[in-house]
Design a protein around this motif. Structure first.
Motif, mmCIF file in Angstrom:
data_model
loop_
_atom_site.group_PDB
_atom_site.id
_atom_site.type_symbol
_atom_site.label_atom_id
_atom_site.label_comp_id
_atom_site.label_asym_id
_atom_site.label_seq_id
_atom_site.Cartn_x
_atom_site.Cartn_y
_atom_site.Cartn_z
ATOM 1 N N TYR A 186 0.762 -1.250 -0.060
ATOM 2 C CA TYR A 186 -0.106 0.059 -0.112
ATOM 3 C C TYR A 186 1.012 1.429 0.241
ATOM 4 C CZ TYR A 186 -3.805 3.150 1.119
ATOM 5 O OH TYR A 186 -4.796 4.065 1.095
ATOM 6 N N LYS A 187 1.931 1.211 0.888
ATOM 7 C CA LYS A 187 3.013 2.508 0.829
ATOM 8 C C LYS A 187 3.348 2.779 -0.460
ATOM 9 C CE LYS A 187 5.719 3.310 4.015
ATOM 10 N NZ LYS A 187 6.755 2.959 5.315
ATOM 11 N N ARG A 188 3.929 1.507 -1.207
ATOM 12 C CA ARG A 188 4.724 1.876 -2.379
ATOM 13 C C ARG A 188 3.432 2.323 -3.592
ATOM 14 N NH1 ARG A 188 7.596 -3.915 -2.356
ATOM 15 N NH2 ARG A 188 7.061 -3.807 -4.607
ATOM 16 N N TYR A 189 2.351 1.760 -3.356
ATOM 17 C CA TYR A 189 1.304 2.144 -4.408
ATOM 18 C C TYR A 189 0.918 3.587 -4.124
ATOM 19 C CZ TYR A 189 -3.501 2.543 -5.686
ATOM 20 O OH TYR A 189 -4.986 3.104 -6.312
ATOM 21 N N LYS A 190 0.725 4.235 -2.831
ATOM 22 C CA LYS A 190 0.422 5.619 -2.872
ATOM 23 C C LYS A 190 1.626 6.357 -3.130
ATOM 24 C CE LYS A 190 -2.717 6.893 -0.715
ATOM 25 N NZ LYS A 190 -4.145 7.094 -1.058
ATOM 26 N N HIS A 191 2.787 5.985 -3.013
ATOM 27 C CA HIS A 191 3.903 6.627 -3.322
ATOM 28 C C HIS A 191 3.915 6.889 -4.987
ATOM 29 C CE1 HIS A 191 7.710 8.753 -3.539
ATOM 30 N NE2 HIS A 191 8.403 7.664 -4.113
ATOM 31 N N MET A 192 3.794 5.576 -5.865
ATOM 32 C CA MET A 192 3.588 5.686 -7.098
ATOM 33 C C MET A 192 2.417 6.305 -7.767
ATOM 34 S SD MET A 192 1.284 4.283 -9.765
ATOM 35 C CE MET A 192 0.373 3.156 -8.841
ATOM 36 N N LEU A 193 1.382 6.654 -7.164
ATOM 37 C CA LEU A 193 0.159 7.545 -7.442
ATOM 38 C C LEU A 193 0.582 9.009 -7.286
ATOM 39 C CD1 LEU A 193 -2.740 6.354 -5.618
ATOM 40 C CD2 LEU A 193 -2.021 5.778 -7.837
ATOM 41 N N SER A 194 1.391 9.396 -6.308
ATOM 42 C CA SER A 194 2.293 10.760 -6.261
ATOM 43 C C SER A 194 3.062 10.969 -7.319
ATOM 44 C CB SER A 194 2.821 10.858 -4.856
ATOM 45 O OG SER A 194 3.371 12.154 -4.636
ATOM 46 N N ARG A 195 3.887 10.203 -7.724
ATOM 47 C CA ARG A 195 4.749 10.282 -8.679
ATOM 48 C C ARG A 195 4.287 10.137 -10.178
ATOM 49 N NH1 ARG A 195 7.194 5.603 -6.797
ATOM 50 N NH2 ARG A 195 7.166 4.673 -8.988
ATOM 51 N N ALA A 196 3.199 9.659 -10.077
ATOM 52 C CA ALA A 196 2.697 9.526 -11.505
ATOM 53 C C ALA A 196 1.485 10.585 -11.690
ATOM 54 C CB ALA A 196 1.488 8.123 -11.842
ATOM 55 N N GLY A 197 1.195 11.581 -10.588
ATOM 56 C CA GLY A 197 0.522 12.608 -10.660
ATOM 57 C C GLY A 197 -0.980 12.241 -10.701
ATOM 58 N N LEU A 198 -1.230 11.140 -10.199
ATOM 59 C CA LEU A 198 -2.802 10.432 -10.075
ATOM 60 C C LEU A 198 -3.375 11.023 -8.735
ATOM 61 C CD1 LEU A 198 -2.024 7.022 -11.617
ATOM 62 C CD2 LEU A 198 -3.267 8.861 -12.720
ATOM 63 N N PRO A 199 -4.696 11.110 -8.793
ATOM 64 C CA PRO A 199 -5.296 11.145 -7.513
ATOM 65 C C PRO A 199 -5.045 10.149 -6.383
ATOM 66 C CG PRO A 199 -6.960 11.299 -9.350
ATOM 67 C CD PRO A 199 -5.654 10.761 -9.896
ATOM 68 N N SER A 200 -5.047 10.473 -5.116
ATOM 69 C CA SER A 200 -4.848 9.524 -4.074
ATOM 70 C C SER A 200 -5.881 8.513 -3.913
ATOM 71 C CB SER A 200 -4.418 10.488 -3.047
ATOM 72 O OG SER A 200 -3.916 9.771 -1.866
ATOM 73 N N TYR A 201 -5.972 7.638 -5.078
ATOM 74 C CA TYR A 201 -6.825 6.504 -4.793
ATOM 75 C C TYR A 201 -6.787 5.564 -3.677
ATOM 76 C CZ TYR A 201 -8.687 8.214 -9.456
ATOM 77 O OH TYR A 201 -9.344 8.695 -10.341
ATOM 78 N N THR A 202 -7.473 5.037 -2.900
ATOM 79 C CA THR A 202 -7.205 3.870 -1.971
ATOM 80 C C THR A 202 -6.930 2.717 -3.146
ATOM 81 O OG1 THR A 202 -9.550 2.999 -2.003
ATOM 82 C CG2 THR A 202 -8.795 4.871 -0.402
ATOM 83 N N PHE A 203 -6.305 1.616 -2.371
ATOM 84 C CA PHE A 203 -5.964 0.471 -3.159
ATOM 85 C C PHE A 203 -7.294 -0.438 -3.375
ATOM 86 C CE2 PHE A 203 -4.321 -3.700 -4.177
ATOM 87 C CZ PHE A 203 -3.274 -3.623 -4.876
#
Length: 334
Positions: free
Chosen positions: A257-274
């Motif tokens: 989950y932590k890696r997923y949220k970090h990826m969303l931030s890097r990709a400029g995507l909204p902070s979706y839950t997993f």
């Protein structure tokens, strides 16, 4: 004091004992040669029973948790222990026989000031079960906070493609995203999968990795319907088969989950839950016109409630597309 009645040459008195799980009341019977003797026997029994059952709510709750531990999931038991430690503290040391409706309602109302309606309902569910077992005469219809309707925020197909592209250097996270969004699977189910679950083009879902007081444990799925077999595209199966080791995901759900949220931030995507990936999978199936029974079976849902909520969201997002499709069909009739 219970009153004895004449039965032939003897006297008999009945005393309430308990109410079973079906709501039927059970009584204890005492018979003696004299009315006074029968009534004294009944009185002594009731006094002893009251003394034996004089438990504080904390003691009753701990006893309830202990006897339920062998038959409930570790996650549920951990939840019960959390409630015992952190909730209803204003009445935990009150004897169950002294818990009036006013005291109970006051405690629940205090919980509603600090916690979400869902949490309060979970607390009340345990409280009711404990009182039913250890204080069956304690009847109170409590007012609970109304559940809050949450808007479901779901990524679209282009955003899912962006996630997959953004994880080219993190194949483990990429696989987790594909399994969750195409299943649709829960994160706990994704992280419990092994190569032994792969059978040709399908993956068998039969377990989940959950956090307990003793760390991460593998347990049965959240629901009976959670046991299912899902067919995936060949490239997902190939990605799963190419993983080193037996576990498809080598780390905990929390780490993914932590890696997923970090990826969303890097990709400029909204902070979706997993979990939004699972909702996306259901939304995609709905927008493609798959029957709800098929969607429930593939996703392991027992209730339609969540799906109906997602369905409303999905229909809002694809209504224009569907209207255009309908208008074209109607134009063809001309």
């Amino acid at each position: 004091m219970a009153t004895a009645k004449k039965r032939g040459k003897s006297w008999r008195v009945k005393v309430y004992d308990y109410t079973d799980t079906n709501g039927a009341k059970h009584y204890k019977s005492f018979t003696a040669e004299t009315k006074r003797e029968a009534e004294m026997m009944a009185a002594e029994y009731k006094a002893g029973k009251r003394k034996a059952q004089k438990l504080t709510l904390r003691e009753a709750m701990q006893k309830y948790i202990k006897i339920k531990t062998p038959v409930l999931s570790p996650t549920t038991i951990d939840g019960y222990n959390n409630i015992s430690r952190n909730h209803l503290q204003s009445i935990m040391d009150v004897y169950t026989t002294e818990l009036t409706p006013a005291l109970l309602q006051g405690a629940i109302s205090a919980e509603a000031q600090k916690y979400s309606p869902k949490t309060v309902r979970n607390v009340n569910a345990l409280l009711s079960a404990v009182l039913e077992m250890y204080a069956p005469d304690s009847k109170a219809k409590l007012q609970l906070p109304q559940p809050k309707k949450k808007d479901i925020v779901i990524p679209d197909t282009n955003e899912i493609k962006t996630m997959i592209a953004a994880t080219e250097e993190d194949k483990e996270l990429q696989l987790a995203i594909m399994l969750a969004s195409m299943g649709p699977l829960r994160l706990s189910e994704v992280c419990a999968l092994t190569k032994e679950d792969i059978h040709g083009k399908t993956i068998k879902i039969s377990k989940a990795k959950v956090i307990t007081s003793d760390g991460w444990k593998i347990k049965q799925p959240k629901t009976v319907k959670g046991n299912r077999t899902i067919e995936y595209p060949s490239y997902v199966i190939e990605a799963a088969q190419s993983v080193e080791g037996n576990s498809l995901i080598s780390v905990s759900p929390h780490a993914i989950y932590k890696r997923y949220k970090h990826m969303l931030s890097r990709a400029g995507l909204p902070s979706y839950t997993f979990h939004a990936l699972r909702h996306y999978g259901a939304s995609l199936l709905m927008s493609q016109g798959f029957p709800i029974d098929y969607i429930m079976e593939r996703g392991g849902w027992e209730s339609r409630d969540v799906l109906e909520h997602i369905y409303t969201h999905t229909m809002d997002s694809v209504r224009t597309q569907l209207n255009d499709k309908l208008m074209k069909a109607l134009e063809d009739l001309k």
